[in-house]
Write a protein that holds these residues in place. Structure first.
Motif, PDB file in Angstrom:
ATOM      1  N   ALA A   1      37.825 -23.163  -5.538  1.00 23.64           N
ATOM      2  CA  ALA A   1      37.810 -21.963  -4.692  1.00 23.64           C
ATOM      3  C   ALA A   1      39.118 -21.811  -3.931  1.00 23.64           C
ATOM      4  O   ALA A   1      39.686 -20.710  -3.840  1.00 23.64           O
ATOM      5  CB  ALA A   1      36.632 -22.025  -3.725  1.00 23.64           C
ATOM      6  N   ILE A   2      39.621 -22.911  -3.386  1.00 19.56           N
ATOM      7  CA  ILE A   2      40.880 -22.855  -2.634  1.00 19.56           C
ATOM      8  C   ILE A   2      42.023 -22.431  -3.549  1.00 19.56           C
ATOM      9  O   ILE A   2      42.828 -21.546  -3.206  1.00 19.56           O
ATOM     10  CB  ILE A   2      41.188 -24.230  -2.006  1.00 19.56           C
TER      11      ILE A   2
ATOM     12  N   ALA B   1      39.464 -23.403  14.484  1.00 19.90           N
ATOM     13  CA  ALA B   1      38.215 -24.008  14.947  1.00 19.90           C
ATOM     14  C   ALA B   1      37.184 -24.110  13.832  1.00 19.90           C
ATOM     15  O   ALA B   1      36.373 -25.040  13.807  1.00 19.90           O
ATOM     16  CB  ALA B   1      37.645 -23.216  16.121  1.00 19.90           C
ATOM     17  N   TRP B   2      37.189 -23.132  12.900  1.00 19.98           N
ATOM     18  CA  TRP B   2      36.243 -23.238  11.771  1.00 19.98           C
ATOM     19  C   TRP B   2      36.915 -23.718  10.489  1.00 19.98           C
ATOM     20  O   TRP B   2      36.279 -24.341   9.638  1.00 19.98           O
ATOM     21  CB  TRP B   2      35.558 -21.891  11.497  1.00 19.98           C
TER      22      TRP B   2
ATOM     23  N   ILE C   1      30.968 -32.523  -8.871  1.00 21.29           N
ATOM     24  CA  ILE C   1      31.130 -31.110  -9.185  1.00 21.29           C
ATOM     25  C   ILE C   1      31.310 -30.281  -7.915  1.00 21.29           C
ATOM     26  O   ILE C   1      32.036 -29.271  -7.920  1.00 21.29           O
ATOM     27  CB  ILE C   1      29.920 -30.597 -10.004  1.00 21.29           C
ATOM     28  N   ALA C   2      30.666 -30.688  -6.815  1.00 19.49           N
ATOM     29  CA  ALA C   2      30.795 -29.947  -5.560  1.00 19.49           C
ATOM     30  C   ALA C   2      32.242 -29.971  -5.058  1.00 19.49           C
ATOM     31  O   ALA C   2      32.777 -28.950  -4.608  1.00 19.49           O
ATOM     32  CB  ALA C   2      29.860 -30.526  -4.500  1.00 19.49           C
ATOM     33  N   PHE C   3      32.883 -31.148  -5.160  1.00 20.68           N
ATOM     34  CA  PHE C   3      34.280 -31.249  -4.743  1.00 20.68           C
ATOM     35  C   PHE C   3      35.173 -30.411  -5.654  1.00 20.68           C
ATOM     36  O   PHE C   3      36.072 -29.705  -5.179  1.00 20.68           O
ATOM     37  CB  PHE C   3      34.735 -32.704  -4.768  1.00 20.68           C
TER      38      PHE C   3
ATOM     39  N   ALA D   1      37.584 -27.643   5.986  1.00 21.87           N
ATOM     40  CA  ALA D   1      38.477 -28.368   5.080  1.00 21.87           C
ATOM     41  C   ALA D   1      38.130 -29.848   5.022  1.00 21.87           C
ATOM     42  O   ALA D   1      38.091 -30.454   3.947  1.00 21.87           O
ATOM     43  CB  ALA D   1      39.924 -28.172   5.514  1.00 21.87           C
ATOM     44  N   LEU D   2      37.851 -30.449   6.171  1.00 23.86           N
ATOM     45  CA  LEU D   2      37.534 -31.879   6.215  1.00 23.86           C
ATOM     46  C   LEU D   2      36.220 -32.184   5.499  1.00 23.86           C
ATOM     47  O   LEU D   2      36.129 -33.155   4.751  1.00 23.86           O
ATOM     48  CB  LEU D   2      37.479 -32.359   7.666  1.00 23.86           C
ATOM     49  N   VAL D   3      35.218 -31.343   5.726  1.00 20.33           N
ATOM     50  CA  VAL D   3      33.927 -31.546   5.051  1.00 20.33           C
ATOM     51  C   VAL D   3      34.087 -31.357   3.549  1.00 20.33           C
ATOM     52  O   VAL D   3      33.570 -32.143   2.737  1.00 20.33           O
ATOM     53  CB  VAL D   3      32.869 -30.573   5.608  1.00 20.33           C
TER      54      VAL D   3
END
Length: 267
Positions: free
Chosen positions: A34-35, A10-11, A26-28, A16-18
């Motif tokens: 991190a993953i 649910a979270w 740079i955010a992507f 993941a989609l966002v």
């Protein structure tokens, strides 16, 4: 367990989609970093480093290498993708030859090297596909999920011949064929959506078949490493779902390989 799986999904799914489709630049890159680093922490355990500072050293080393690639623009280069393609050929040989070829990769150093050519190209592949506008990143995600779904249902209903019984007894050859059928249909849908020429459509269908088979090898590789370590999940970071690697093992093979082949589509 079912309740835990639902609560985690649910979270996890919206996050993941966002992260994959709502972030840019740079955010992507940081999100995918991190993953991959969480996956590296789990991989260190698969390599035999159970706890303490020794387990964090390869994670920090990979983080430093990723930072260097990002700062020099090499996070969009093709050479890490070629590294991944060659690495997966080696991985295939070891999976097919398990346990006869165990001595070739059982050392901690070799398993850590294996993790480098699995995780680093996967990170680069995510960034390369994201640069195309996200359409082909969406495609490869759906490809992996479609392959899993097709393999599960066809394998459950028709599966009789084991694919790799010494690595993953539940997988069948019929299941793999079911996954290939689903992803082949997905390729045709995307080819129509993107108005690809006949030539590009044929390239997409062929690339899809190759990447689907690679995703199976990605799943089997992690199963082989877990079997060698005597563990069920790569970690318990995701309650009810195991670890990060348990969720991205197929993607680690599919993403860099598809990113390498996507050039034939004009992506």
């Amino acid at each position: 367990m079912l309740k835990q799986r639902i609560l985690t999904a649910a979270w996890l799914a919206p996050l993941a989609l966002v992260g994959l489709f709502g972030l840019d630049g740079i955010a992507f890159a940081l999100f995918t970093t991190a993953i991959v680093l969480l996956g590296a922490w789990e991989w260190a355990n698969l390599a035999g480093l159970e706890a303490g500072a020794r387990r964090w050293k390869p994670v920090l080393g990979l983080a430093a290498l990723m930072a260097l690639l990002g700062l020099t623009g090499q996070h969009l280069a093709s050479w890490p993708l070629w590294l991944g393609a060659l690495g997966w050929l080696v991985n295939l040989r070891w999976v097919v030859g398990y346990p006869a070829r165990l001595a070739q990769w059982r050392s901690t150093a070799m398993r850590l090297a294996m993790g480098l050519w699995v995780l680093l190209p996967a990170w680069v592949g995510f960034n390369v596909l994201h640069e195309t506008g996200g359409v082909w990143l969406l495609f490869v995600l759906l490809l992996v999920w479609g392959a899993d779904i097709g393999a599960y249902f066809v394998g459950k209903s028709l599966g009789q011949r084991k694919l790799a019984p010494r690595v993953s007894p539940g997988k069948t050859r019929e299941g793999v064929i079911g996954g290939l059928v689903v992803t082949g249909l997905l390729a045709l849908v995307f080819a129509d959506w993107q108005a690809l020429s006949l030539g590009a459509t044929l390239v997409l269908v062929a690339a899809t078949a190759v990447v689907t088979l690679a995703s199976v090898v990605g799943d089997l590789l992690e199963s082989m490493l877990k079997r060698h370590r005597g563990i069920k999940d790569s970690s318990q970071l995701l309650p009810g779902h195991g670890g990060v690697l348990d969720r991205i093992d197929s993607l680690c093979a599919a993403v860099p390989l598809f990113a390498l082949l996507a050039g034939g589509l004009g992506a």
